[in-house]
Design an enzyme around this catalytic site. Sequence first.
Site, PDB file in Angstrom:
ATOM      1  N   LEU A 139      65.943  -0.247 -32.830  1.00 37.55           N
ATOM      2  CA  LEU A 139      66.782  -1.711 -33.086  1.00 37.55           C
ATOM      3  C   LEU A 139      66.502  -2.466 -31.766  1.00 37.55           C
ATOM      4  O   LEU A 139      67.606  -3.285 -31.692  1.00 37.55           O
ATOM      5  CB  LEU A 139      68.057  -0.924 -33.266  1.00 37.55           C
ATOM      6  CG  LEU A 139      68.422  -0.164 -34.638  1.00 37.55           C
ATOM      7  CD1 LEU A 139      69.991   0.209 -34.642  1.00 37.55           C
ATOM      8  CD2 LEU A 139      67.897  -1.124 -35.930  1.00 37.55           C
ATOM      9  N   TYR A 199      51.307   2.851 -29.206  1.00 31.81           N
ATOM     10  CA  TYR A 199      51.500   1.268 -29.481  1.00 31.81           C
ATOM     11  C   TYR A 199      50.443   0.328 -28.731  1.00 31.81           C
ATOM     12  O   TYR A 199      49.782  -0.377 -29.380  1.00 31.81           O
ATOM     13  CB  TYR A 199      52.871   0.830 -28.613  1.00 31.81           C
ATOM     14  CG  TYR A 199      53.330  -0.471 -29.125  1.00 31.81           C
ATOM     15  CD1 TYR A 199      54.293  -0.879 -30.367  1.00 31.81           C
ATOM     16  CD2 TYR A 199      52.976  -1.422 -28.232  1.00 31.81           C
ATOM     17  CE1 TYR A 199      54.426  -2.313 -30.444  1.00 31.81           C
ATOM     18  CE2 TYR A 199      53.342  -2.958 -28.571  1.00 31.81           C
ATOM     19  CZ  TYR A 199      54.034  -3.413 -29.651  1.00 31.81           C
ATOM     20  OH  TYR A 199      54.640  -4.509 -29.800  1.00 31.81           O
ATOM     21  N   SER A 255      66.103  -1.678 -25.725  1.00 28.67           N
ATOM     22  CA  SER A 255      65.407  -2.117 -24.731  1.00 28.67           C
ATOM     23  C   SER A 255      65.249  -3.742 -24.286  1.00 28.67           C
ATOM     24  O   SER A 255      65.543  -4.386 -23.389  1.00 28.67           O
ATOM     25  CB  SER A 255      64.121  -1.479 -24.483  1.00 28.67           C
ATOM     26  OG  SER A 255      63.385  -1.441 -25.697  1.00 28.67           O
ATOM     27  N   ASP A 299      61.134  -9.070 -30.570  1.00 26.94           N
ATOM     28  CA  ASP A 299      62.553  -8.352 -30.197  1.00 26.94           C
ATOM     29  C   ASP A 299      63.058  -9.138 -29.396  1.00 26.94           C
ATOM     30  O   ASP A 299      64.227  -9.420 -29.532  1.00 26.94           O
ATOM     31  CB  ASP A 299      62.318  -6.872 -29.368  1.00 26.94           C
ATOM     32  CG  ASP A 299      61.461  -6.048 -30.185  1.00 26.94           C
ATOM     33  OD1 ASP A 299      61.234  -6.325 -31.669  1.00 26.94           O
ATOM     34  OD2 ASP A 299      61.175  -5.076 -29.868  1.00 26.94           O
TER      35      ASP A 299
HETATM   36  C1  GLA Z   1      58.382  -2.986 -31.013  1.00 26.75           C
HETATM   37  C2  GLA Z   1      57.824  -4.141 -30.122  1.00 26.75           C
HETATM   38  C3  GLA Z   1      57.671  -5.487 -31.047  1.00 26.75           C
HETATM   39  C4  GLA Z   1      56.889  -5.337 -32.497  1.00 26.75           C
HETATM   40  C5  GLA Z   1      57.295  -4.061 -33.200  1.00 26.75           C
HETATM   41  C6  GLA Z   1      56.483  -3.600 -34.290  1.00 26.75           C
HETATM   42  O1  GLA Z   1      59.593  -3.258 -31.646  1.00 26.75           O
HETATM   43  O2  GLA Z   1      58.565  -4.450 -29.269  1.00 26.75           O
HETATM   44  O3  GLA Z   1      57.189  -6.409 -30.234  1.00 26.75           O
HETATM   45  O4  GLA Z   1      55.576  -5.226 -32.265  1.00 26.75           O
HETATM   46  O5  GLA Z   1      57.554  -2.764 -32.280  1.00 26.75           O
HETATM   47  O6  GLA Z   1      56.332  -4.540 -35.236  1.00 26.75           O
END
Ligand code: GLA
Length: 384
Positions: free
Chosen positions: A123, A220, A126, A170
């Site tokens: 959510l 990631y 961070s 985010d």
């Molecule tokens: C995390 C990253 C975002 C996005 C999502 C996946 O939340 O911070 O920038 O890449 O993963 O959609």
Amino acid sequence: MGKLEKIADKFRQLHNSEPVLVRAPGRINLIGEHTDYNLGSVLPGAIDKCIYMAIGTRSDNQINVYAADYSDHIVTVVDPLEKAWKLWPNYVLGVINEVKKLGVQVPGLNIVLGGDIPLAAGLSSSAAITVATTVSLNYVLDLGFSKLEMAQIAQKAEHNFVGVQCGLMDQYASLFGKKGHVIKLDCNTNQHEYIPFETTEVKVVLFDTGVKHHLVSSAYNERREQCQRGVELVKAHHPEIIGLPDITEEMLYKYVKPESELLFRRCLYVVQEIERLKGACEDLVKNDFESLGGKMFETHAGLKDMYEVSCEECDFLVDTVKASMNVLGARMMGAGFGGCTINLIYSDAVDKVTESVKQAYKEKFGKDLKVYLTSIEDGAEVLK
Ligand code: GLA
């Protein structure tokens, strides 16, 4: 006493002065996962769960940060600014570092922070910390940054001090959130439009697996790099291409699949997700939640099988609700490897669905499932 008052009180107690108070929310994302760093679009909204920050300047070079949720404290200096060995302070220090890089003379700071965003649940707690820090510094030091500039500063803090090469979704959602609306953010142009999402027919419900995967940052960054390699393979034949939004499935079959099955799968997921998001926006305008929900299930399948960022618990939760007539759509949300699933459920059936999913989760994993009902709210702000 509410969370905000507790944070403010703690600040007064520790520093014997009145703080400036800032609120920065977490986010949900309806659809458009792992598309932001691929220059596609996303569809997030800021939620009613926030990080609160109390801040004041000091006359010396010291940075004093207290994290109420961890009852933990760090003391360091503005100059020379160094990364902390623990993770959480780096979200704050990373922002100070970016602001310094822009030539700002940052004074010593007292900070107290805490909030009610479940941690590591996908959510964006961070991003809410980096955004809260950026908004705080912008206000206290009168820096005059635009919201987009603040989102980018917060994003760079995560790149450079935390080591996650995240996209902008985010931070953007936390800053640009608007009550009752999702944000259609084009991550190529960094421009957005708001789409109303105010309905009593369906509710957005989050099921928290409680799984916090510590490999998430390396996996990631690896996905991001794999997509980039896929783009390069197509670019060799079509130099005009900028990113995956310009690439068709045919191009992937022609130029990527023969070179690498893995890169092909990663890129195919993203290309399809970019298309799905366009359709989802049309669904929203028509209030066609059934069609939107169907796309969410498709996204989950892609994240699971092609992008390979799901986990057993998320898959179980999505499979469990799939058979229910009352659930229109469900998928894992955020970076992956744990965190929450996002579910679109008919409002009058939320309690019934929630109870049966809780029970199934307990039977399967022996763990209690946490459930969050969220509302879509305004973005970050200075409270006083
Ligand atoms: C995390 C990253 C975002 C996005 C999502 C996946 O939340 O911070 O920038 O890449 O993963 O959609």
